[in-house]
Design a protein around this motif. Structure first.
Motif, PDB file in Angstrom:
ATOM      1  N   CYS A  83      15.160  57.617  52.624  1.00 55.57           N
ATOM      2  CA  CYS A  83      16.005  57.438  53.811  1.00 55.57           C
ATOM      3  C   CYS A  83      17.382  58.060  53.607  1.00 55.57           C
ATOM      4  CB  CYS A  83      16.146  55.952  54.147  1.00 55.57           C
ATOM      5  SG  CYS A  83      14.671  55.173  54.824  1.00 55.57           S
ATOM      6  N   LEU A  84      17.963  57.842  52.437  1.00 54.62           N
ATOM      7  CA  LEU A  84      19.292  58.386  52.156  1.00 54.62           C
ATOM      8  C   LEU A  84      19.277  59.910  52.132  1.00 54.62           C
ATOM      9  CD1 LEU A  84      20.513  55.930  49.355  1.00 54.62           C
ATOM     10  CD2 LEU A  84      21.168  55.940  51.773  1.00 54.62           C
ATOM     11  N   LEU A  85      18.164  60.485  51.704  1.00 56.13           N
ATOM     12  CA  LEU A  85      18.041  61.943  51.657  1.00 56.13           C
ATOM     13  C   LEU A  85      17.669  62.539  53.015  1.00 56.13           C
ATOM     14  CD1 LEU A  85      16.142  62.223  48.268  1.00 56.13           C
ATOM     15  CD2 LEU A  85      18.392  63.185  48.736  1.00 56.13           C
ATOM     16  N   GLY A  86      17.409  61.683  53.994  1.00 56.50           N
ATOM     17  CA  GLY A  86      17.008  62.182  55.298  1.00 56.50           C
ATOM     18  C   GLY A  86      15.601  62.738  55.310  1.00 56.50           C
ATOM     19  N   LEU A  87      14.786  62.338  54.341  1.00 56.48           N
ATOM     20  CA  LEU A  87      13.410  62.833  54.262  1.00 56.48           C
ATOM     21  C   LEU A  87      12.484  62.075  55.192  1.00 56.48           C
ATOM     22  CD1 LEU A  87      13.116  63.352  50.396  1.00 56.48           C
ATOM     23  CD2 LEU A  87      13.365  65.121  52.138  1.00 56.48           C
ATOM     24  N   ILE A  88      12.820  60.823  55.479  1.00 57.85           N
ATOM     25  CA  ILE A  88      12.045  60.035  56.442  1.00 57.85           C
ATOM     26  C   ILE A  88      13.017  59.399  57.427  1.00 57.85           C
ATOM     27  CG2 ILE A  88      10.115  59.581  54.894  1.00 57.85           C
ATOM     28  CD1 ILE A  88      11.288  56.853  54.303  1.00 57.85           C
ATOM     29  N   GLY A  93      19.233  50.984  62.387  1.00 60.40           N
ATOM     30  CA  GLY A  93      20.385  50.957  61.496  1.00 60.40           C
ATOM     31  C   GLY A  93      20.966  52.338  61.290  1.00 60.40           C
ATOM     32  N   GLU A  94      21.975  52.411  60.460  1.00 61.93           N
ATOM     33  CA  GLU A  94      22.661  53.681  60.221  1.00 61.93           C
ATOM     34  C   GLU A  94      23.143  53.764  58.785  1.00 61.93           C
ATOM     35  OE1 GLU A  94      27.119  52.627  61.837  1.00 61.93           O
ATOM     36  OE2 GLU A  94      25.548  53.000  63.329  1.00 61.93           O
ATOM     37  N   GLY A  95      23.505  54.959  58.374  1.00 62.21           N
ATOM     38  CA  GLY A  95      24.003  55.156  57.022  1.00 62.21           C
ATOM     39  C   GLY A  95      24.624  56.526  56.871  1.00 62.21           C
ATOM     40  N   THR A  96      25.428  56.659  55.823  1.00 63.24           N
ATOM     41  CA  THR A  96      26.071  57.938  55.524  1.00 63.24           C
ATOM     42  C   THR A  96      25.953  58.229  54.040  1.00 63.24           C
ATOM     43  OG1 THR A  96      28.269  56.968  55.114  1.00 63.24           O
ATOM     44  CG2 THR A  96      27.749  57.633  57.383  1.00 63.24           C
ATOM     45  N   VAL A  97      25.913  59.513  53.713  1.00 59.02           N
ATOM     46  CA  VAL A  97      25.977  59.993  52.340  1.00 59.02           C
ATOM     47  C   VAL A  97      27.027  61.092  52.309  1.00 59.02           C
ATOM     48  CG1 VAL A  97      24.743  61.093  50.452  1.00 59.02           C
ATOM     49  CG2 VAL A  97      23.560  59.433  51.897  1.00 59.02           C
ATOM     50  N   LEU A  98      28.087  60.868  51.530  1.00 57.87           N
ATOM     51  CA  LEU A  98      29.204  61.821  51.455  1.00 57.87           C
ATOM     52  C   LEU A  98      29.774  62.103  52.846  1.00 57.87           C
ATOM     53  CD1 LEU A  98      27.598  64.258  48.864  1.00 57.87           C
ATOM     54  CD2 LEU A  98      29.443  62.619  48.430  1.00 57.87           C
ATOM     55  N   GLY A  99      29.721  61.084  53.699  1.00 58.36           N
ATOM     56  CA  GLY A  99      30.258  61.211  55.054  1.00 58.36           C
ATOM     57  C   GLY A  99      29.306  61.771  56.072  1.00 58.36           C
ATOM     58  N   TYR A 100      28.112  62.197  55.653  1.00 54.47           N
ATOM     59  CA  TYR A 100      27.131  62.767  56.569  1.00 54.47           C
ATOM     60  C   TYR A 100      26.145  61.691  57.039  1.00 54.47           C
ATOM     61  CZ  TYR A 100      28.830  67.264  54.867  1.00 54.47           C
ATOM     62  OH  TYR A 100      29.622  68.332  54.532  1.00 54.47           O
ATOM     63  N   ASP A 101      25.734  61.768  58.298  1.00 51.13           N
ATOM     64  CA  ASP A 101      24.837  60.794  58.907  1.00 51.13           C
ATOM     65  C   ASP A 101      23.411  61.033  58.421  1.00 51.13           C
ATOM     66  OD1 ASP A 101      23.171  59.299  60.691  1.00 51.13           O
ATOM     67  OD2 ASP A 101      24.759  59.343  62.200  1.00 51.13           O
ATOM     68  N   GLU A 105      21.917  64.466  59.822  1.00 48.20           N
ATOM     69  CA  GLU A 105      22.477  65.520  58.972  1.00 48.20           C
ATOM     70  C   GLU A 105      21.795  65.567  57.608  1.00 48.20           C
ATOM     71  OE1 GLU A 105      26.983  66.200  60.140  1.00 48.20           O
ATOM     72  OE2 GLU A 105      26.647  64.064  59.696  1.00 48.20           O
ATOM     73  N   GLY A 106      20.477  65.381  57.617  1.00 46.07           N
ATOM     74  CA  GLY A 106      19.716  65.389  56.378  1.00 46.07           C
ATOM     75  C   GLY A 106      19.840  66.687  55.607  1.00 46.07           C
ATOM     76  N   ASP A 107      19.871  67.820  56.310  1.00 45.77           N
ATOM     77  CA  ASP A 107      19.977  69.116  55.628  1.00 45.77           C
ATOM     78  C   ASP A 107      21.282  69.212  54.842  1.00 45.77           C
ATOM     79  OD1 ASP A 107      17.561  69.857  56.623  1.00 45.77           O
ATOM     80  OD2 ASP A 107      18.345  71.106  58.242  1.00 45.77           O
TER      81      ASP A 107
END
Length: 361
Positions: A83-88, A93-101, A105-107
């Motif tokens: 989920c954090l990698l945007g693979l699925i 809910g929602e989440g961010t990694v390094l500020g990206y949604d 913004e999985g790519d």
């Protein structure tokens, strides 16, 4: 815990620890961009596979640094990573990694994260240099840059002299190191490692852990490390996030959790550990015993004198007595006990891939 919780790199020439870190300036850029904000956040994150709830309203804030992701098999760790990698896609809910949604913004997230999976992700017919270069090209690097980086990261993980060998000839430790090189080739800001020491002998394991520590301390990167080997997590990480049945049950610094564990006295007995156990239990102690080693709660300053009295009564020798410092294994098992999970040790959670095909010690 206190009442608040109770109620291979196989060949020697493959190992070189003084290699320059092949990391750029992203670490400092990341701190500037996020201004001290968590590198990963999740708010009410939920993931369902049909009727099965894999992640249950996960709320998470992970700062920069090294963080251990813990939990029994099937707890939801791998699903969280995906989920954090945007693979699925998340269910809600929602989440961010390094500020990206993570939803849209999985790519961008994947271009700034390195992922070292637990499963075999290498092409045995390729040489290590070609495998790592190919991984870089898949992430958008041009061939020349990917080739240069492949040489650098393979040296960093201890495979400089083996880089032209085919992966099918590699030991387990060398294959794990190759997977780490693939995860580092694009100079990521966050490195996610899923069971990085699987199947490694002691020497290869220590080199892997040393490399992860250097990636954090010298490279300024963040590491998320999932492992059933608590010693490995404690060696690299200063914080943990624990998942159980899809829920986050703990997120804290390890040293803060250790302060919440009741202090124990550890005694090494010679000449009748069973009699000693009975004598201590007769004095109201809850005894935890492993062979000749016995632990009891340190009630007060008088506890050691009571232990010695019990030893005299039992007619045994006390070879060693010391205050026991709880480690991450103790913390994990106490939390699992609080959650009602019957686990005697993290060795019960390991498969043959974790132990290199042998029985866990």
């Amino acid at each position: 815990l206190t009442s608040s919780l109770r109620s291979g790199i196989s060949s020697s020439d493959a190992l070189t620890s003084e290699v320059r870190l092949p990391l750029g300036s992203r670490g400092s850029e990341m701190g500037t961009e996020l201004n001290g904000a968590p590198v990963i956040t999740a708010v009410n994150l939920r993931k369902m596979y049909g009727p099965h709830l894999a992640l249950d309203d996960v709320n998470l804030e992970i700062p920069s640094g090294a963080v251990g992701i813990l939990g029994p098999n099937g707890a939801g760790k791998s699903t969280l990573f995906k989920c954090l990698l945007g693979l699925i896609k998340t269910t809600s809910g929602e989440g961010t990694v390094l500020g990206y949604d993570i939803r849209t913004e999985g790519d961008k997230i994947r271009s700034r994260i390195g992922y070292m999976p637990e499963y075999d992700a290498l092409d045995p017919g390729l040489a290590a240099i070609d495998q790592v270069r190919y991984s870089g090209e898949l992430l958008g690097m041009n061939p020349a840059h990917a080739t240069q980086r492949a040489h650098e990261v393979l040296e960093y993980v201890g495979l400089k002299d083996q880089r032209y060998r085919k992966i099918e000839t590699f030991s387990t430790g060398m294959m794990q190191a190759t997977k780490l090189a693939c995860a580092l080739v694009h100079d990521p800001e966050i490195l996610i490692c899923d069971e990085p020491t699987n199947g490694l002998d002691q020497r290869a394991r220590e080199f892997m852990l040393q490399t992860l520590r250097r990636t954090v301390s010298e490279g300024g990167r963040s590491v998320l490390m999932s492992s059933h080997v608590m010693d490995d997590v404690q060696d690299v990480c200063d914080r943990i996030v624990m998942i159980h049945k899809g829920k986050i049950v703990v997120q804290s610094r390890i040293d803060e959790l250790a302060k919440q564990v009741d202090r124990e006295i550890e005694i090494s007995i010679w000449g009748g550990a069973s009699r000693m156990q009975a004598a201590l239990e007769g004095r109201g102690f809850e005894v935890r015993r492993l062979g000749r080693v016995i632990r009891v709660d340190r009630v007060d300053d008088n506890t050691t004198f009571v232990i010695l009295e019990a030893a005299v009564e039992a007619g045994v020798q006390v070879r060693q007595m010391q205050e026991y410092e709880p480690d991450l294994e103790d913390i994990f098992l106490l939390i699992m006990d609080k959650l009602g999970a019957k686990v005697k040790g993290t060795s019960e959670l390991m498969t043959e891939s974790h132990t290199g095909g042998g029985s866990p010690e």
